[in-house]
Design a protein around this motif. Sequence first.
Motif: not given
Length: 72
Positions: A10-14, A29-41
Motif C-alpha cells: 500500500s501507499a502507507e507501507a514502508s 522524471g516521474w513514474s506512477l506506481l500501482c498503489n497510487g504513489v508518484l515516484f520521482f527520479e
Amino acid sequence: MCRHEPPCPSAEASDREAARLLASHPEQGWSLLCNGVLFFEDTGELLPDGRIIAPHRPSAAARGGRKAAALA
C-alpha cells in the motif's frame, strides 16, 4: 486498488516503492506506481493523500565513495 497477486504494498507501507509500475515518464522524471504513489527520479514521492516524502537517496559519503571521502 491493486489487483496483482500477491498484491502490491500500500501507499502507507514502508516498502511502497516495491509496487508495480503503471506509467513511466523518464523524460519528465516521474513514474506512477500501482498503489497510487508518484515516484520521482530524485527519490521523492507524492502519496495519494497529498503527503510528500522528501528525497531519500543516500549521499556519496554514505555509499562509501572514495571521491566523497577525499573531499570531506
